[in-house]
Design a protein around this motif. Structure first.
Motif, PDB file in Angstrom:
ATOM      1  N   MET A 201      10.425 -30.655  55.242  1.00 33.55           N
ATOM      2  CA  MET A 201      11.116 -29.607  55.179  1.00 33.55           C
ATOM      3  C   MET A 201      12.254 -28.620  53.983  1.00 33.55           C
ATOM      4  SD  MET A 201      11.859 -30.223  59.098  1.00 33.55           S
ATOM      5  CE  MET A 201      12.670 -28.274  59.402  1.00 33.55           C
ATOM      6  N   THR A 202      12.114 -29.733  52.953  1.00 40.66           N
ATOM      7  CA  THR A 202      12.580 -28.610  51.629  1.00 40.66           C
ATOM      8  C   THR A 202      11.427 -27.023  50.995  1.00 40.66           C
ATOM      9  OG1 THR A 202      11.869 -29.777  50.142  1.00 40.66           O
ATOM     10  CG2 THR A 202      13.670 -31.207  50.735  1.00 40.66           C
ATOM     11  N   ASN A 203      10.610 -26.757  51.557  1.00 41.45           N
ATOM     12  CA  ASN A 203       9.697 -25.734  50.219  1.00 41.45           C
ATOM     13  C   ASN A 203       9.924 -24.999  51.549  1.00 41.45           C
ATOM     14  OD1 ASN A 203       8.305 -27.099  52.144  1.00 41.45           O
ATOM     15  ND2 ASN A 203       6.406 -27.208  50.769  1.00 41.45           N
ATOM     16  N   ARG A 204      10.673 -24.293  52.575  1.00 44.20           N
ATOM     17  CA  ARG A 204      10.917 -23.475  53.989  1.00 44.20           C
ATOM     18  C   ARG A 204      12.551 -23.436  54.129  1.00 44.20           C
ATOM     19  NH1 ARG A 204       9.577 -26.331  58.938  1.00 44.20           N
ATOM     20  NH2 ARG A 204       8.117 -27.516  58.084  1.00 44.20           N
ATOM     21  N   PRO A 205      13.016 -22.595  53.864  1.00 48.68           N
ATOM     22  CA  PRO A 205      14.034 -22.274  54.239  1.00 48.68           C
ATOM     23  C   PRO A 205      14.900 -22.922  55.003  1.00 48.68           C
ATOM     24  CG  PRO A 205      13.366 -19.624  54.723  1.00 48.68           C
ATOM     25  CD  PRO A 205      12.305 -21.247  54.662  1.00 48.68           C
ATOM     26  N   GLY A 206      15.963 -22.562  55.176  1.00 46.22           N
ATOM     27  CA  GLY A 206      17.139 -23.667  56.645  1.00 46.22           C
ATOM     28  C   GLY A 206      16.911 -25.128  56.152  1.00 46.22           C
TER      29      GLY A 206
END
Ligand code: KG4
Ligand code: ZN
Length: 348
Positions: A201-206
């Motif tokens: 989940m690091t290559n998407r915002p949030g």
């Protein structure tokens, strides 16, 4: 104000005395690690029974060691949740009984607020507002802290907590309970770069996290690379290399999200707490990234990363001296526990 703190949310019986003027006067801790080790994890019923056995003798020891009379205690703080319900009820019932007998106020503390405030026990204490990364066996969250009880959740795990991922991964690698510290020890003799691991989940915002995929990735690696002809040394090296790769993936993922939270909030102080904050690789990586990008990073000492009574006594003392929240009056007392209790429900 002298506050007795009682922590019994999981597998540690923790007690402490915190004075608003003099600071920490004493503490006592009993860890149930040996009790649960043969089962490979915490057995809730055994945990509750052991809290029943240990709590009062530990209280006696704490009072004797710190030369404090029980009658000098002004208020009693206990962990009300989240945690194992039976374990919580032991602390809650004991706290309420003591409060009733002494005719003193009692206050139920949120375990994660205890963790969140634990870095403030250090000298110099980090100043609010700050961003808190809370990484324990049951929770992984990023919280924007504007003041006592002003907590805004920035992100949390969608599945396993960071500590849970450490523990489950350690177990599948055949390590002993408690897995997190064992895995970290093994990782120090491994080559982190031997296998590649995702940074979920690091290559998407949030600012949310997900750790269950990492655990599956580790299981597949461990199964794929073992073979019957392997000698003990090669197997140990394989185990250490996988542990190192896993640990680095968790550390990198947490660090990337922390940096993002600091950018998003424009705050200059990060505090990190909960059992996984004891991880040396995480501590040094966050310090390094903090000094590179201009934010301060504070941790509690190792003993206050994992569960302890000091953080509960301290949180109770702050709540009773600084907030508008009223301690339970004698007539309103109930023995209560909240096994599930969102941090965002807390009031200033
Ligand atoms: O805060 P804590 O004592 O209890 C909970 O509130 O859950 O955290 C315990 C968690 C466990 O999952 C344990 O494996 C992990 O913290 N932990 C570590 C380390 N020390 C404790 N994980 C990684 N590295 C460590 N050195
Ligand atoms: Zn905890």
């Amino acid at each position: 104000m002298l506050v007795l703190g009682i922590e019994t949310s999981c597998d540690e019986t923790g007690l402490a005395l915190y004075d608003s003027e003099q600071g920490l006067l004493g503490e006592a801790l009993y860890s149930q690690i040996e009790l649960h080790a043969e089962y490979g994890g915490v057995v809730p019923e055994l945990a509750s029974r052991d809290h029943v056995r240990k709590l009062l003798p530990l209280l006696q020891q704490l009072l004797t060691d710190s030369k404090v009379k029980l009658s000098a205690v002004d208020a009693i703080a206990y962990t009300r949740g989240p945690g194992l319900v039976g374990a919580l009820l032991v602390g809650s019932a004991t706290a309420q009984a003591l409060a009733l007998a002494l005719q003193r106020p009692s206050i139920g503390i949120h375990h994660m607020e205890g963790h969140l405030l634990a870095p403030l026990l250090e000298d110099p204490a980090p100043q609010m507002p700050f961003v808190a990364l809370l990484v324990s066996g049951g929770h992984t969250m990023l919280v924007q802290v504007q003041g006592l009880g002003h907590y805004q959740l920035l992100g949390e795990t969608q599945d396993d907590a960071a500590g849970e991922a450490f523990d489950k991964t350690a177990k599948l690698l055949g390590l002993n309970y408690p897995g997190g510290p064992e895995l970290a020890r093994l990782a120090s003799s491994g080559v982190a770069g031997r296998f590649s691991f995702p940074r979920p989940m690091t290559n998407r915002p949030g600012l949310d996290f997900s750790f269950s995929g990492l655990k599956t990735h580790t299981r597949l690696l461990w199964q794929r690379h073992q073979d019957a002809t392997m000698d003990a040394a090669a197997k140990l090296q394989l185990q250490a290399d996988i542990a190192a790769g896993f640990q680095l993936a968790v550390v990198d993922t947490l660090t990337i999200k922390c940096r993002r939270a600091m950018q998003q909030t424009q705050l200059q102080q990060l505090v990190v707490s909960g059992g996984v904050a004891a991880n040396q690789a995480l501590r040094s990586k966050l310090q390094q990234v903090g000094s590179k990008h201009g934010f301060k990073v504070s941790f509690p000492r190792l003993a206050y990363c994992t569960d302890n009574g000091a953080m509960i006594a301290y949180a109770g003392c702050l709540r009773l001296t600084q907030s508008h929240l009223q301690a339970a009056a004698p007539a309103m007392r109930t023995i209560d526990a909240r096994p599930r209790w969102p941090l965002q429900e807390l009031e200033p």
